[in-house]
Design an enzyme around this catalytic site. Structure first.
Site, PDB file in Angstrom:
ATOM      1  N   ASN A   1       0.829  -1.213   0.000  1.00  0.00           N
ATOM      2  CA  ASN A   1       0.000   0.000   0.000  1.00  0.00           C
ATOM      3  C   ASN A   1       0.863   1.264   0.000  1.00  0.00           C
ATOM      4  O   ASN A   1       0.339   2.377   0.007  1.00  0.00           O
ATOM      5  CB  ASN A   1      -0.977   0.020   1.187  1.00  0.00           C
ATOM      6  CG  ASN A   1      -0.267   0.084   2.517  1.00  0.00           C
ATOM      7  OD1 ASN A   1       0.955   0.120   2.584  1.00  0.00           O
ATOM      8  ND2 ASN A   1      -1.033   0.094   3.598  1.00  0.00           N
TER       9      ASN A   1
ATOM     10  N   TYR B   1       2.998  -3.214  17.636  1.00  0.00           N
ATOM     11  CA  TYR B   1       3.768  -4.100  16.744  1.00  0.00           C
ATOM     12  C   TYR B   1       3.922  -5.478  17.377  1.00  0.00           C
ATOM     13  O   TYR B   1       3.601  -6.501  16.763  1.00  0.00           O
ATOM     14  CB  TYR B   1       5.132  -3.482  16.487  1.00  0.00           C
ATOM     15  CG  TYR B   1       6.030  -4.254  15.544  1.00  0.00           C
ATOM     16  CD1 TYR B   1       5.757  -4.308  14.178  1.00  0.00           C
ATOM     17  CD2 TYR B   1       7.171  -4.894  16.008  1.00  0.00           C
ATOM     18  CE1 TYR B   1       6.604  -4.989  13.306  1.00  0.00           C
ATOM     19  CE2 TYR B   1       8.022  -5.576  15.141  1.00  0.00           C
ATOM     20  CZ  TYR B   1       7.734  -5.619  13.789  1.00  0.00           C
ATOM     21  OH  TYR B   1       8.576  -6.295  12.931  1.00  0.00           O
TER      22      TYR B   1
ATOM     23  N   LYS C   1      -5.999 -20.458   2.049  1.00  0.00           N
ATOM     24  CA  LYS C   1      -6.957 -21.567   2.163  1.00  0.00           C
ATOM     25  C   LYS C   1      -7.672 -21.774   0.829  1.00  0.00           C
ATOM     26  O   LYS C   1      -7.817 -22.914   0.363  1.00  0.00           O
ATOM     27  CB  LYS C   1      -7.963 -21.218   3.278  1.00  0.00           C
ATOM     28  CG  LYS C   1      -8.986 -22.261   3.597  1.00  0.00           C
ATOM     29  CD  LYS C   1      -9.546 -21.963   4.993  1.00  0.00           C
ATOM     30  CE  LYS C   1     -10.978 -22.385   5.116  1.00  0.00           C
ATOM     31  NZ  LYS C   1     -11.944 -21.331   4.788  1.00  0.00           N
TER      32      LYS C   1
END
Ligand code: UDP
Length: 328
Positions: free
Chosen positions: A33, A146, A106
């Site tokens: 991003n 974090y 998945k």
């Protein structure tokens, strides 16, 4: 051709991973991003037919058409100054971001690796840190966004492995350095090198007796690739056990820079770990891996990169903003 998604592709480690997978003949999908990543790190890949870039925030639903064999979730702010500036994004990429990556793994049947961190050990009371140590983390301190996101990331990754049978790998990455670190990201190596090259004094936080163990990026990337292709599911430390005090590190940088800069001492940031050294017994035996590049050689290569930057790039001194958060 195997297809691999690297999140955080425009960042320090992500961009080196993209290079490695391109060189190894994979089709690489880089995603970022660009909050802390920089396109400059991967601009040389845009001409490659086996590289694609998605400007996308992994905290939002990820759609990748076609097959996917591997996912490496390396998107995250990674320096203490970034956690303070963008704490919510730091938490989201380590929680919503990994959830999306696991869902993608998945649905595609892909193997997923996460970039975990030595920060899961917090300010450690066990030294050096083996994987069996559970850590000493302050959840509500400045690093908590974090550290806890990364701990959650490990937990959800293991849950998807156990519950859904996803193939997962967990790399606990210790301090790593090399070309493409952001000069203004606040971490000690770019801070010191930037200061040395600009002719400024080097700012040591605290008395400089705190220790870190620095791994050159090429060594780390080799460890990551070996772990990805191993069948080891539990977390594994990757780093260089060669431990050094921050004061000694500053002196090495001054010596290599051929300048006569001085060091100045500033207050220590809150919850700054006093010591850190990976116990890499597991990586040695399971991956047959250990770092090969010593600090002198690695620092020379890193200096060469920073010296090649423009004067404008070198002027960034944003890390000094960190002072507003330090212990009073
Ligand atoms: N540090 C320092 N001067 C600086 C930047 C960092 O003395 O200009 C210290 C910092 O307080 C810590 C160590 O260097 O003890 C490593 O900091 P960094 O931010 O690189 O990463 P950390 O290992 O703490 O996550």
């Amino acid at each position: 051709m195997k297809r691999v998604l690297v999140t955080g592709a425009a960042g320090f480690l992500g961009s080196h991973l993209c290079d490695r997978f391109i060189n190894d003949g994979y089709h690489v999908i880089g995603m970022d991003n660009l909050i802390t990543g920089r396109l400059k790190n991967i601009e040389h890949l845009f001409c490659k037919s086996n590289f694609e870039f998605y400007h996308h925030d992994v905290s939002k639903f990820i759609h990748i058409p076609g097959d996917l064999h591997y996912i490496l979730h390396f998107a995250s702010p990674a320096s203490p100054i970034d956690y303070l500036k963008i704490p919510i994004q730091t938490l989201k990429v380590g929680s919503l971001g990994i959830h999306n990556c696991l869902g993608l793994a998945k649905s595609k049947g892909a193997r997923l690796m996460i970039a975990s961190t030595s920060e899961v050990y917090g300010d450690p009371s066990v030294h050096p840190q083996p994987e069996s140590y559970w850590g000493n983390v302050n959840p509500v301190g400045p690093r908590g966004v974090y550290d806890e996101a990364k701990r959650f990331q490990e937990a959800i990754t293991m849950a998807y492995h156990n519950f859904h049978g996803i193939q997962t790998r967990i790399a606990r990455i210790f301090n790593t350095y090399g070309p493409r670190m952001r000069l203004n990201d606040g971490r000690v190596l770019p801070a010191f090198i930037g200061q040395a090259l600009r002719g400024e004094d080097l700012t040591i936080f605290g008395d400089g007796s705190q220790t870190r163990s620095f791994c050159y990026v090429d060594d780390l990337i080799e460890g990551i690739v070996r772990l990805l292709h191993s069948d080891h599911v539990d977390p594994i430390n990757l780093g260089n056990p060669d431990e050094i005090t921050i004061e000694q590190f500053a002196k090495e940088i001054i010596a290599l820079s051929n300048t006569n800069q001085k060091v100045v001492f500033k207050d220590l940031p809150i919850d700054d770990p006093k010591q850190r050294q990976p116990d890499i017994t597991k990586a040695r035996s399971i991956l047959d891996w250990e770092p090969k590049i010593d600090r002198k050689d690695g620092l020379k290569r890193t200096f060469a990169y920073f010296r090649s930057l423009s004067a404008d790039d070198l002027r960034h001194t944003e890390h000094n903003n960190f002072e507003q958060y330090i212990t009073k």
